[in-house]
Design a protein around this motif. Structure first.
Motif, PDB file in Angstrom:
ATOM      1  N   ALA A 177       0.819  -1.211   0.000  1.00 56.36           N
ATOM      2  CA  ALA A 177       0.000   0.000   0.000  1.00 56.36           C
ATOM      3  C   ALA A 177       0.854   1.262   0.000  1.00 56.36           C
ATOM      4  CB  ALA A 177      -0.939  -0.002   1.203  1.00 56.36           C
ATOM      5  N   ILE A 178       2.079   1.162   0.453  1.00 54.94           N
ATOM      6  CA  ILE A 178       2.873   2.379   0.619  1.00 54.94           C
ATOM      7  C   ILE A 178       3.721   2.648  -0.619  1.00 54.94           C
ATOM      8  CG2 ILE A 178       2.919   1.974   3.085  1.00 54.94           C
ATOM      9  CD1 ILE A 178       5.862   1.321   2.815  1.00 54.94           C
ATOM     10  N   SER A 179       4.219   3.877  -0.712  1.00 51.12           N
ATOM     11  CA  SER A 179       4.949   4.252  -1.913  1.00 51.12           C
ATOM     12  C   SER A 179       6.358   3.666  -1.899  1.00 51.12           C
ATOM     13  CB  SER A 179       5.034   5.765  -2.007  1.00 51.12           C
ATOM     14  OG  SER A 179       5.756   6.274  -0.914  1.00 51.12           O
ATOM     15  N   PHE A 180       6.915   3.543  -3.089  1.00 49.70           N
ATOM     16  CA  PHE A 180       8.308   3.117  -3.197  1.00 49.70           C
ATOM     17  C   PHE A 180       9.223   4.144  -2.548  1.00 49.70           C
ATOM     18  CE2 PHE A 180       7.340   0.232  -6.937  1.00 49.70           C
ATOM     19  CZ  PHE A 180       7.614  -0.908  -6.221  1.00 49.70           C
ATOM     20  N   LEU A 181       8.803   5.397  -2.562  1.00 50.09           N
ATOM     21  CA  LEU A 181       9.615   6.417  -1.906  1.00 50.09           C
ATOM     22  C   LEU A 181       9.717   6.106  -0.419  1.00 50.09           C
ATOM     23  CD1 LEU A 181      10.720   9.613  -1.994  1.00 50.09           C
ATOM     24  CD2 LEU A 181       8.723   9.749  -0.525  1.00 50.09           C
ATOM     25  N   PHE A 227      11.880   1.971 -10.926  1.00 47.05           N
ATOM     26  CA  PHE A 227      12.538   3.274 -10.970  1.00 47.05           C
ATOM     27  C   PHE A 227      12.759   3.835  -9.561  1.00 47.05           C
ATOM     28  CE2 PHE A 227      12.109   7.900 -10.810  1.00 47.05           C
ATOM     29  CZ  PHE A 227      13.126   8.286 -11.659  1.00 47.05           C
ATOM     30  N   ASP A 228      11.661   4.087  -8.861  1.00 48.15           N
ATOM     31  CA  ASP A 228      11.723   4.806  -7.580  1.00 48.15           C
ATOM     32  C   ASP A 228      12.694   4.175  -6.589  1.00 48.15           C
ATOM     33  OD1 ASP A 228       9.329   4.972  -9.042  1.00 48.15           O
ATOM     34  OD2 ASP A 228       8.319   5.985  -7.383  1.00 48.15           O
ATOM     35  N   LEU A 249      -4.406   4.989  -4.724  1.00 46.22           N
ATOM     36  CA  LEU A 249      -3.108   4.649  -4.126  1.00 46.22           C
ATOM     37  C   LEU A 249      -1.997   4.779  -5.151  1.00 46.22           C
ATOM     38  CD1 LEU A 249      -3.940   1.580  -1.907  1.00 46.22           C
ATOM     39  CD2 LEU A 249      -3.566   3.945  -1.238  1.00 46.22           C
ATOM     40  N   ASN A 309       0.981   7.422  -4.481  1.00 39.83           N
ATOM     41  CA  ASN A 309       2.331   6.908  -4.267  1.00 39.83           C
ATOM     42  C   ASN A 309       3.287   7.234  -5.406  1.00 39.83           C
ATOM     43  OD1 ASN A 309       1.732   5.783  -1.802  1.00 39.83           O
ATOM     44  ND2 ASN A 309       1.121   3.822  -2.665  1.00 39.83           N
ATOM     45  N   ASP A 310       2.779   7.789  -6.488  1.00 37.70           N
ATOM     46  CA  ASP A 310       3.638   8.021  -7.653  1.00 37.70           C
ATOM     47  C   ASP A 310       4.744   9.035  -7.355  1.00 37.70           C
ATOM     48  OD1 ASP A 310       4.378   8.514 -10.595  1.00 37.70           O
ATOM     49  OD2 ASP A 310       3.755  10.492  -9.865  1.00 37.70           O
ATOM     50  N   MET A 311       5.912   8.761  -7.911  1.00 35.19           N
ATOM     51  CA  MET A 311       6.964   9.762  -7.845  1.00 35.19           C
ATOM     52  C   MET A 311       7.441  10.150  -9.247  1.00 35.19           C
ATOM     53  SD  MET A 311      10.626   9.660  -5.926  1.00 35.19           S
ATOM     54  CE  MET A 311      11.531   8.839  -7.199  1.00 35.19           C
TER      55      MET A 311
END
Lengths: 466, 316
Positions: free
Chosen positions: A141-145, A403-404, B246, B250-252
């Protein structure tokens, strides 16, 4: 498998041809029918218009544009044919990116699918399966960042701050003693028993000591806070008896100044925990460690002449853990972070496949006396093959575009070492490279790489429709 | 573990039918019982090993996340001199100062707001546009329908990388480059193939009779779409909305290219913080934690939809 149902709609719906005209319809109804058909088409066009407009302008057209643009030079003015594609395999940093992306594609989907399969099978055997699945799925659920920052913290090099290296050092120290006084050194030039430094970093006296004699060894270069709290004031060793070499290892430094180098002055403290060896003809014949006041006794020595040695292990730098984000390990380290994010996905998807498996087949196999491993290998895995394929293909596509995580976890100086195609595409086109010809070529390469997956999807879909 | 118990009992009390018919009543009853004790013991032992193994895995999975959380609650000096795990035994070092500082940082709050301004309109637009198209692909008749839909299926896996350069150029010419609407448009376009695929397949499962009946009643297509198809398709729409939200939240990468410093979302703001100042954990850790609270809340609130959405999206 109900969750993947949308991908497999029943054959009754969808591509059904228009219903034939009712048999008794009069011929005169043709004109209103045609008008109705025209109206239906107009309605369909209106429903589709926004989607097709956006897809056409922002997805389909850019694909064609990129293919064209990749045949031009950096500024887009000169036609260069396939030069950008040749350049891709010549430019060291793009080549590195291709190499690393290959590593990612070869390793990650296979490991992830395997790990997901094992965990899915094992999870069926525990009571807290729901909690476990929830925990494993959460990183999805969380971002790659955020995941990247989490792993920057985890991979921190300093064992005092990075948890992984704290564990590595802890494990290492179980098997190897921690050096007592890293960076310290013995005074070579002063005192009654001068020492010399050997090539391996140890310090030794001349080999002319006989049992019964005493030595005092002065050490410098120990920061005050590194002196153990239980260190007592140093005292000259008492006369040693037969077969004994005695002595003191002390910090040859009086706080506040004063004192004579090489001698035990008042106010100087002994250094406990120092390893001391008796050496005869180059062989270690006795070993002990110093007491709280720095004194030591090497006992049981036969007559002869000996050297007293402080081995290099006393002074070595402590084990500092693994350089996770160094050039050698950075890609495996980022792959591990990726696994942390995606394993739950594989596990839950495969778990759904397991739940849908016919139980009677498994029971029959158990009754026939098949072992759990046999059941796993000959029944579970073959029956799960479609789900495993979906997980694997999904991950291949994902991994090609990663990528991230790479961009965030790899420290600036190591980014080139961890480079992958998606990062290189960004670096070349936007992040300073400003070579849109080469950037387009890398984009097209990425597109070509997913064409097999595209065909896989289309075929799977058509099969589900027939 | 009822299923396993049933399996075990089945083995004991119900030997294969032919054997039961042939054998004398009492002769075979002893050995299966003894075997079941042994097999229960081994099963109990092996279950212990499995439990321990999965517990270790759970610990490994939990530790990095706990590290971020505790780091975000420790001061700059604390983070630079000792590990976050020391807070487990000395909770006094924890404070919410980093978070108050973060919320007073106008760059970060602006970025947080931008994240909302990007992800909410994108989600709404994707759901609406894809629902319209999905209905058309499932239930309206027009020439080339199946071929156009196959094209959409083909577009499912197109990497955004192919679109970055051309769309950046196009947006530059249109004055959209660097703006929030530009970022939203790009996200919508690249979210559509999956969204249309998902909704079309779900809508196609609506029983034909239901639609025929509605058409017989003289309902126009728009009426059928809003009154019948959308309500029936709500589970799929919900999954799609959550997943799309989501994905954009969450996108960068997309925002890194298409948003300028006034339009950048939290992910981009944090990464530039990272690039500029190296390891300033006292901003990065609470920032990252802040950015993941919303997805986690969504995850826990809509677990079922989320899992289904991810699964249905596995072709992407």
């Amino acid at each position: 498998m109900s969750a993947t149902a949308p991908a497999v709609p029943p054959a009754s719906a969808g591509g059904t041809p228009p219903a034939p005209p009712p048999p008794g319809a009069p011929a005169g109804a043709d004109t209103p029918r045609r008008r109705a058909q025209r109206r239906r088409r107009l309605v369909a066009a209106l429903f589709l218009l926004p989607a097709l407009l956006l897809l056409g302008a922002l997805v389909v057209y850019p694909i064609l544009f990129s293919i064209g643009r990749s045949l031009f030079d950096a500024s887009g003015t000169r036609f260069v044919g396939a030069d950008n594609y040749v350049e891709m395999f010549r430019d060291p940093s793009t080549l590195k990116a291709i190499r690393n992306t290959t590593i990612w594609v070869v390793i990650t989907p296979a490991v992830l699918t395997g790990l997901g399969l094992i965990l899915a099978v094992l999870t069926e055997k525990i009571r807290w399966a729901t909690a476990f699945k929830l925990l494993m799925f959460m990183p999805m659920a969380i971002s790659f960042l955020a995941a990247g920052i989490i792993f920057r913290i985890t991979y921190e090099q300093d064992p005092e701050r990075g948890v992984l290296n704290a564990v590595a050092v802890g494990v290492h120290d179980v098997f190897a003693d921690r050096p007592a006084y890293p960076g310290a050194r013995a005074r070579e030039d002063a005192g009654e028993t001068p020492v010399t430094k050997d090539a391996d970093g140890s310090y030794g006296t001349a080999a002319d000591l006989t049992p019964g004699s005493t030595v005092s060894l002065g050490i410098v270069g120990v920061p005050p806070k590194e002196v153990p709290a239980d260190a007592e004031p140093a005292a000259p060793a008492p006369k040693a008896g037969d077969g004994v070499l005695a002595g003191t290892v002390h910090l040859d430094f009086v706080p506040g100044g004063g004192g004579e180098p090489g001698r035990i002055d008042s106010g100087e403290r002994g250094l406990p925990g120092m390893t001391v060896q008796a050496v005869r003809d180059g062989k270690v014949v006795g070993e002990t460690t110093t007491a709280a006041d720095g004194s030591f006794r090497l006992t049981g020595l036969a007559d002869g002449s000996y050297a007293v040695r402080l081995p290099a292990s006393n002074f070595a730098e402590p084990y500092g853990g693994v350089s996770w984000l160094g050039p050698a390990l950075v890609t495996p380290a980022i792959i591990a972070a990726y696994l942390w994010v995606w394993t739950g996905f594989a596990m839950v998807l495969i778990g759904a496949g397991l739940a849908a498996m016919p139980r009677d087949v498994l029971e029959a196999a158990r009754m026939d006396g098949a072992s759990e491993w046999q059941i796993f290998r000959s029944i579970t895995v073959p029956l799960l093959a479609p789900v495993l394929t979906v997980v694997f293909v999904t991950q291949v596509i994902n991994v090609m575009k990663v990528f991230d995580l790479v961009y965030i976890i790899a420290p600036g100086p190591v980014l080139q070492e961890a480079n992958v195609l998606a990062v290189q595409m960004w670096l070349v086109s936007f992040g300073g490279g400003n070579n849109q010809g080469l950037g387009s070529a890398i984009g097209v390469l990425l597109l070509l790489l997913v064409v097999p997956a595209m065909i896989f999807n289309i075929r799977r879909f058509r099969r589900s429709q027939s | 573990m009822t299923s396993h118990d049933t399996v075990a009992k089945g083995t004991v009390t119900q030997p294969p039918a032919p054997a039961a018919a042939d054998a004398g009543a009492g002769s075979s009853s002893g050995s299966p019982t003894r075997r079941s004790v042994a097999s229960r013991l081994t099963r109990w032992l092996s279950r212990g090993v499995v439990q321990a193994f999965l517990a270790v895995i759970a610990l490994i999975w939990l530790t990095p996340a706990l590290g971020l959380f505790l780091s975000s609650l420790r001061t700059e000096e604390a983070n630079s001199t000792s590990g976050w795990w020391t807070a487990l035994t000395g909770p006094s070092q924890l404070s919410i100062d980093n978070y108050t500082a973060l919320l007073e940082n106008s760059g970060i709050t602006q970025a947080l707001w931008n994240t909302v301004l990007i992800s909410v309109p994108t989600t709404v637009a994707v759901v609406v546009i894809a629902a319209l198209a999905g209905y058309a692909f499932a239930w309206l008749e027009f020439p080339g329908r199946d071929w156009i839909f196959l094209l959409v299926v083909g577009l499912l896996v197109v990497p955004v990388q192919v679109g970055l350069l051309p769309v950046a150029e196009m947006f530059g010419a249109l004055g959209l480059f660097g703006t929030i609407p530009g970022v939203v448009l790009f996200h919508v376009a690249y979210g559509l193939p999956f969204a249309i695929f998902l909704l079309r397949n779900y809508f196609a499962e609506i029983p034909r009779e239901m639609l025929e009946a509605a058409r017989m009643d003289g309902g126009g297509e728009w009426r059928i779409f809003t009154r019948l198809v959308l309500p029936v398709g709500r589970p799929a729409v919900a999954s799609l909305a959550i997943f799309q939200f989501l994905w954009v939240w969450n996108d960068m990468l997309v925002a890194l290219i298409f948003a300028d410093s006034d339009a950048q979302p939290l992910t981009v703001a944090l990464q530039s913080e990272m690039r500029q100042f190296g390891s300033n954990i006292e901003i990065l850790a609470p920032g990252a934690f802040l950015s993941l609270t919303v997805p986690l809340l969504v995850f826990f609130a809509f677990q079922k939809h989320f899992v289904q959405g991810v699964m249905a999206g596995s072709v992407k």
